[in-house]
Design a protein around this motif. Structure first.
Motif, mmCIF file in Angstrom:
data_model
loop_
_atom_site.group_PDB
_atom_site.id
_atom_site.type_symbol
_atom_site.label_atom_id
_atom_site.label_comp_id
_atom_site.label_asym_id
_atom_site.label_seq_id
_atom_site.Cartn_x
_atom_site.Cartn_y
_atom_site.Cartn_z
ATOM 1 N N ASP A 71 0.922 -1.271 0.158
ATOM 2 C CA ASP A 71 -0.032 -0.020 -0.004
ATOM 3 C C ASP A 71 0.768 1.150 0.050
ATOM 4 O OD1 ASP A 71 0.459 0.795 2.740
ATOM 5 O OD2 ASP A 71 -0.451 -0.983 3.316
ATOM 6 N N ARG A 72 0.261 2.380 -0.166
ATOM 7 C CA ARG A 72 0.889 3.603 -0.250
ATOM 8 C C ARG A 72 1.633 4.167 0.814
ATOM 9 N NH1 ARG A 72 -2.715 8.201 -2.965
ATOM 10 N NH2 ARG A 72 -3.579 6.395 -3.939
ATOM 11 N N GLU A 73 0.905 3.623 2.073
ATOM 12 C CA GLU A 73 1.618 4.053 3.365
ATOM 13 C C GLU A 73 3.059 3.419 3.616
ATOM 14 O OE1 GLU A 73 -1.486 3.226 2.918
ATOM 15 O OE2 GLU A 73 -2.104 5.589 3.277
ATOM 16 N N GLN A 74 3.212 2.131 3.006
ATOM 17 C CA GLN A 74 4.609 1.459 2.982
ATOM 18 C C GLN A 74 5.552 2.511 2.126
ATOM 19 O OE1 GLN A 74 3.581 -2.590 2.161
ATOM 20 N NE2 GLN A 74 4.372 -3.042 3.970
ATOM 21 N N VAL A 75 4.988 2.510 1.157
ATOM 22 C CA VAL A 75 5.826 3.236 0.187
ATOM 23 C C VAL A 75 6.358 4.587 0.928
ATOM 24 C CG1 VAL A 75 6.092 4.494 -1.991
ATOM 25 C CG2 VAL A 75 4.971 2.443 -1.926
ATOM 26 N N VAL A 118 10.238 5.527 1.847
ATOM 27 C CA VAL A 118 11.014 6.825 1.032
ATOM 28 C C VAL A 118 11.483 7.709 2.271
ATOM 29 C CG1 VAL A 118 10.426 8.785 -0.078
ATOM 30 C CG2 VAL A 118 9.864 6.678 -1.043
ATOM 31 N N ASP A 119 10.682 7.785 3.311
ATOM 32 C CA ASP A 119 10.898 8.615 4.639
ATOM 33 C C ASP A 119 12.295 8.026 5.243
ATOM 34 O OD1 ASP A 119 8.995 10.492 3.990
ATOM 35 O OD2 ASP A 119 7.372 9.613 5.662
ATOM 36 N N GLN A 120 12.380 6.738 5.118
ATOM 37 C CA GLN A 120 13.613 6.015 5.721
ATOM 38 C C GLN A 120 14.475 6.242 4.886
ATOM 39 O OE1 GLN A 120 13.644 3.882 8.637
ATOM 40 N NE2 GLN A 120 15.781 4.184 8.410
ATOM 41 N N ALA A 121 14.401 6.322 3.678
ATOM 42 C CA ALA A 121 15.808 6.688 2.935
ATOM 43 C C ALA A 121 16.303 8.111 3.185
ATOM 44 C CB ALA A 121 15.378 6.429 1.126
ATOM 45 N N HIS A 122 15.424 8.793 3.120
ATOM 46 C CA HIS A 122 15.723 10.319 3.436
ATOM 47 C C HIS A 122 16.596 10.445 4.641
ATOM 48 C CE1 HIS A 122 14.170 12.822 0.369
ATOM 49 N NE2 HIS A 122 13.027 11.906 0.271
ATOM 50 N N ARG A 123 16.168 9.735 5.676
ATOM 51 C CA ARG A 123 16.842 9.541 7.041
ATOM 52 C C ARG A 123 18.088 8.913 6.979
ATOM 53 N NH1 ARG A 123 11.472 8.409 8.957
ATOM 54 N NH2 ARG A 123 11.827 6.182 9.147
ATOM 55 N N ASP A 124 18.046 7.827 6.310
ATOM 56 C CA ASP A 124 19.499 7.145 6.006
ATOM 57 C C ASP A 124 20.424 7.783 5.179
ATOM 58 O OD1 ASP A 124 18.252 4.973 7.561
ATOM 59 O OD2 ASP A 124 17.900 3.811 5.683
ATOM 60 N N GLY A 183 10.113 4.845 -7.965
ATOM 61 C CA GLY A 183 8.986 4.319 -8.598
ATOM 62 C C GLY A 183 8.227 3.205 -8.080
ATOM 63 N N TYR A 184 7.000 2.880 -7.956
ATOM 64 C CA TYR A 184 6.531 1.630 -7.318
ATOM 65 C C TYR A 184 5.020 1.265 -8.053
ATOM 66 C CZ TYR A 184 2.471 4.349 -5.151
ATOM 67 O OH TYR A 184 1.585 4.910 -4.999
ATOM 68 N N GLN A 185 5.043 -0.237 -8.333
ATOM 69 C CA GLN A 185 3.652 -0.641 -8.735
ATOM 70 C C GLN A 185 3.009 -1.526 -7.761
ATOM 71 O OE1 GLN A 185 3.611 -1.854 -12.647
ATOM 72 N NE2 GLN A 185 4.528 -3.918 -12.123
ATOM 73 N N ILE A 186 1.775 -1.609 -7.511
ATOM 74 C CA ILE A 186 1.038 -2.476 -6.527
ATOM 75 C C ILE A 186 -0.063 -3.091 -7.555
ATOM 76 C CG2 ILE A 186 -0.458 -2.537 -4.535
ATOM 77 C CD1 ILE A 186 1.003 -0.182 -3.468
#
Length: 201
Positions: free
Chosen positions: A32-36, A40-46, A56-59
Motif C-alpha cells: 500500500d501507499r503508506e508502506q511506500v 521513502v522517509d526512511q531513505a531520507h533519514r538514512d 517508482g512503484y507498482q502495486i
C-alpha cells in the motif's frame, strides 16, 4: 491475500557509480501507499545529505497494476522516476518499490545519462532480488466417511493441498486448502468418491 504473480522476496540494496555520482538502489515488497511513504522517509533519514531520493512503484498484478507512481525528486522531469518505473514494469513483478538515492559526483550526466543511470541502478537491484510467487488458494470443506480420509489425504499430498482442520463426529469434516488451479480436479475427485464438499467464500 495470496498472490499468483512474482513479488520481491524482501529488501535488497545495490550501489552503482556513474562518472563519480553514486546511485544507491533499494527494492522493497509493498502492499500500500503508506508502506511506500514510510520506506521513502526512511531513505531520507538514512541518507540525509544525498542530492536526490527518486523512486517508482507498482502495486498489484504486473501489466494491470492497481496503482503505480514515480517521483523525480528534483531531477529533470522524466529522467529518474520514469526510467525506474519502466524497469519495474519490464521485470514483470508486482507489489514492488524501488528507491534510488543519488550522491552527485560533480560531473553532470545530461538527461540521457540520467535516464541510463537511474534505469541501470534499478536494473541492478531488481536483477539481484529473489522473487516469490504465492499461488491463489481456495478453501474447501469436505464431509466424508472415515474410510475416505486416507484417500483424501493422499490426493492432497500429490496436488499441493493442505489439510487445515479436521473434526470427527459421525463423519469426518476436513478443511482443505489448495491452489485454485487444482480446484476443478479436486471437485472431480470428490464427486468420484461421493464426498460432500463446499467451497468457502
Amino acid at each position: 491475500m495470496s498472490k499468483d504473480y512474482p513479488v520481491p522476496a524482501g529488501f535488497l540494496e545495490r550501489e552503482t557509480e556513474v562518472k563519480k555520482s553514486r546511485f544507491i538502489a533499494r527494492v522493497y515488497p509493498v502492499s500500500d501507499r503508506e508502506q511506500v511513504r514510510a520506506y521513502v522517509d526512511q531513505a531520507h533519514r538514512d541518507f540525509p545529505d544525498a542530492r536526490h531520493v527518486c523512486w517508482g512503484y507498482q502495486i498489484g498484478r504486473p501489466g494491470s497494476a492497481a496503482e503505480a507512481a514515480m517521483n523525480d525528486d528534483g531531477e529533470p522531469s522524466g529522467t529518474a522516476g520514469k526510467p525506474i518505473l519502466g524497469v519495474i514494469q519490464h521485470k514483470d513483478m508486482g507489489d514492488v518499490l524501488v528507491i534510488v538515492i543519488r550522491y552527485f559526483g560533480g560531473i553532470k550526466l545530461g538527461a540521457g545519462g540520467l535516464v541510463r543511470a537511474y534505469a541501470g541502478a534499478a536494473e541492478s537491484v531488481l536483477s539481484s532480488v529473489e522473487r516469490v510467487v504465492q499461488q491463489l488458494r481456495a478453501s474447501v470443506e469436505v464431509i466424508c466417511g472415515f474410510a475416505d480420509e486416507q484417500p483424501l489425504r493422499h490426493w492432497c499430498e500429490g496436488h499441493e493441498g493442505q489439510i487445515e482442520a479436521i473434526a470427527y463426529s459421525q463423519h469426518v469434516t476436513v478443511t482443505v486448502s489448495l491452489p485454485e488451479a487444482q480446484l476443478a480436479e479436486f471437485t472431480r475427485f470428490c464427486e468420484a468418491h461421493k464426498l460432500d464438499y463446499r467451497l468457502d467464500t
